[in-house]
Design a protein around this motif. Structure first.
Motif, PDB file in Angstrom:
ATOM      1  N   CYS A 109       1.426  -1.735 -11.877  1.00  0.00           N
ATOM      2  CA  CYS A 109       1.106  -0.459 -11.242  1.00  0.00           C
ATOM      3  C   CYS A 109       0.046  -0.744 -10.181  1.00  0.00           C
ATOM      4  CB  CYS A 109       0.601   0.572 -12.250  1.00  0.00           C
ATOM      5  SG  CYS A 109      -0.948   0.110 -13.026  1.00  0.00           S
ATOM      6  N   GLU A 110      -0.093   0.194  -9.288  1.00  0.00           N
ATOM      7  CA  GLU A 110      -1.108   0.080  -8.232  1.00  0.00           C
ATOM      8  C   GLU A 110      -0.938  -1.178  -7.391  1.00  0.00           C
ATOM      9  OE1 GLU A 110      -5.135   1.451  -9.131  1.00  0.00           O
ATOM     10  OE2 GLU A 110      -4.503   1.700 -11.209  1.00  0.00           O
ATOM     11  N   GLY A 111       0.306  -1.681  -7.304  1.00  0.00           N
ATOM     12  CA  GLY A 111       0.530  -2.896  -6.563  1.00  0.00           C
ATOM     13  C   GLY A 111       0.670  -2.672  -5.079  1.00  0.00           C
ATOM     14  N   PRO A 112       0.825  -3.742  -4.353  1.00  0.00           N
ATOM     15  CA  PRO A 112       0.782  -5.132  -4.802  1.00  0.00           C
ATOM     16  C   PRO A 112      -0.576  -5.462  -5.424  1.00  0.00           C
ATOM     17  CG  PRO A 112       1.558  -4.960  -2.524  1.00  0.00           C
ATOM     18  CD  PRO A 112       1.029  -3.631  -2.895  1.00  0.00           C
ATOM     19  N   VAL A 113      -0.560  -6.306  -6.469  1.00  0.00           N
ATOM     20  CA  VAL A 113      -1.806  -6.680  -7.121  1.00  0.00           C
ATOM     21  C   VAL A 113      -2.099  -8.160  -6.880  1.00  0.00           C
ATOM     22  CG1 VAL A 113      -1.693  -4.890  -8.886  1.00  0.00           C
ATOM     23  CG2 VAL A 113      -0.692  -7.119  -9.350  1.00  0.00           C
ATOM     24  N   LEU A 114      -3.389  -8.449  -6.817  1.00  0.00           N
ATOM     25  CA  LEU A 114      -3.865  -9.802  -6.552  1.00  0.00           C
ATOM     26  C   LEU A 114      -4.834 -10.191  -7.664  1.00  0.00           C
ATOM     27  CD1 LEU A 114      -4.188 -12.235  -4.497  1.00  0.00           C
ATOM     28  CD2 LEU A 114      -6.224 -11.023  -3.698  1.00  0.00           C
TER      29      LEU A 114
ATOM     30  N   ALA B 242       7.864  -4.421   0.690  1.00  0.00           N
ATOM     31  CA  ALA B 242       7.624  -4.721   2.108  1.00  0.00           C
ATOM     32  C   ALA B 242       6.125  -4.911   2.355  1.00  0.00           C
ATOM     33  CB  ALA B 242       8.172  -3.599   2.987  1.00  0.00           C
ATOM     34  N   VAL B 243       5.304  -4.098   1.681  1.00  0.00           N
ATOM     35  CA  VAL B 243       3.848  -4.255   1.807  1.00  0.00           C
ATOM     36  C   VAL B 243       3.426  -5.570   1.156  1.00  0.00           C
ATOM     37  CG1 VAL B 243       1.599  -3.295   1.177  1.00  0.00           C
ATOM     38  CG2 VAL B 243       3.459  -1.768   1.871  1.00  0.00           C
ATOM     39  N   GLY B 244       4.019  -5.860  -0.018  1.00  0.00           N
ATOM     40  CA  GLY B 244       3.698  -7.108  -0.698  1.00  0.00           C
ATOM     41  C   GLY B 244       4.029  -8.322   0.152  1.00  0.00           C
ATOM     42  N   ALA B 245       5.170  -8.301   0.799  1.00  0.00           N
ATOM     43  CA  ALA B 245       5.574  -9.429   1.642  1.00  0.00           C
ATOM     44  C   ALA B 245       4.622  -9.582   2.825  1.00  0.00           C
ATOM     45  CB  ALA B 245       7.008  -9.224   2.134  1.00  0.00           C
ATOM     46  N   ALA B 246       4.217  -8.466   3.404  1.00  0.00           N
ATOM     47  CA  ALA B 246       3.282  -8.525   4.538  1.00  0.00           C
ATOM     48  C   ALA B 246       1.921  -9.043   4.078  1.00  0.00           C
ATOM     49  CB  ALA B 246       3.142  -7.145   5.173  1.00  0.00           C
ATOM     50  N   SER B 247       1.499  -8.633   2.879  1.00  0.00           N
ATOM     51  CA  SER B 247       0.218  -9.111   2.345  1.00  0.00           C
ATOM     52  C   SER B 247       0.274 -10.608   2.074  1.00  0.00           C
ATOM     53  CB  SER B 247      -0.136  -8.367   1.056  1.00  0.00           C
ATOM     54  OG  SER B 247      -0.300  -6.995   1.326  1.00  0.00           O
ATOM     55  N   TRP B 248       1.405 -11.079   1.549  1.00  0.00           N
ATOM     56  CA  TRP B 248       1.571 -12.515   1.298  1.00  0.00           C
ATOM     57  C   TRP B 248       1.491 -13.315   2.603  1.00  0.00           C
ATOM     58  CZ3 TRP B 248       0.922 -16.123  -1.992  1.00  0.00           C
ATOM     59  CH2 TRP B 248       1.571 -17.353  -1.863  1.00  0.00           C
TER      60      TRP B 248
ATOM     61  N   LEU C 135      -0.602 -13.492  -6.150  1.00  0.00           N
ATOM     62  CA  LEU C 135      -0.219 -12.183  -5.617  1.00  0.00           C
ATOM     63  C   LEU C 135       1.153 -11.781  -6.135  1.00  0.00           C
ATOM     64  CD1 LEU C 135      -0.912  -9.882  -3.590  1.00  0.00           C
ATOM     65  CD2 LEU C 135       0.389 -11.168  -1.885  1.00  0.00           C
ATOM     66  N   CYS C 136       1.220 -10.634  -6.788  1.00  0.00           N
ATOM     67  CA  CYS C 136       2.508 -10.044  -7.156  1.00  0.00           C
ATOM     68  C   CYS C 136       2.999  -9.321  -5.910  1.00  0.00           C
ATOM     69  CB  CYS C 136       2.331  -9.072  -8.327  1.00  0.00           C
ATOM     70  SG  CYS C 136       3.861  -8.198  -8.708  1.00  0.00           S
ATOM     71  N   ALA C 137       3.717 -10.062  -5.089  1.00  0.00           N
ATOM     72  CA  ALA C 137       4.077  -9.562  -3.767  1.00  0.00           C
ATOM     73  C   ALA C 137       5.451  -8.904  -3.748  1.00  0.00           C
ATOM     74  CB  ALA C 137       4.036 -10.715  -2.765  1.00  0.00           C
TER      75      ALA C 137
END
Ligand code: FES
Length: 116
Positions: free
Chosen positions: A63-68, A23-29, A10-12
């Motif tokens: 782009c379009e991240g966070p990406v998994l 912040a969204v990336g961290a929550a997704s992680w 995950l590119c968090a």
């Protein structure tokens, strides 16, 4: 250990923040870590193999991240919120059915050349 079923990257929270809201990336992680634990996907006795997870800095999508990115399929999902990551884990990783509408890239492994 029964091998590795999937590896999720995950590119968090990328250093250059080219990939959506950190912040969204961290929550997704955080959600991914919890899901993997709650569903027993890290259990070395799991018959289908373990599911590894890695917080990557940049997966060269940017782009379009966070990406998994999910291996071995080489499927990259975009816009990975905590809600999306829950569906991805349950439907793709556990259920074996990718969620087509969220896929932003496919990068399958190349086939090895025959010896000689
Ligand atoms: S910053 Fe997320 S893939 Fe490059």
């Amino acid at each position: 250990m029964n091998g590795v079923q999937h590896h999720l990257l995950l590119c968090a929270t990328p250093t250059k923040a080219l990939c959506g809201d950190p912040a969204v990336g961290a929550a997704s992680w955080d959600r991914l870590k919890q899901l993997v634990r709650d569903l027993g996907l890290e259990d070395s006795a799991r018959p289908r193999g373990v599911v590894l997870r890695t917080k990557a800095d940049c997966l060269r999508v940017c782009c379009e991240g966070p990406v998994l990115l999910i291996w071995p399929e080489g499927i990259t999902y975009g816009g990975v919120t905590p809600e999306r990551i829950e569906r991805i884990v349950r439907e793709h990783v556990v259920g074996g059915v990718p969620i087509e509408e969220w896929i932003v890239r496919r990068t399958p492994f190349s086939r090895p050349l025959p010896p000689g």
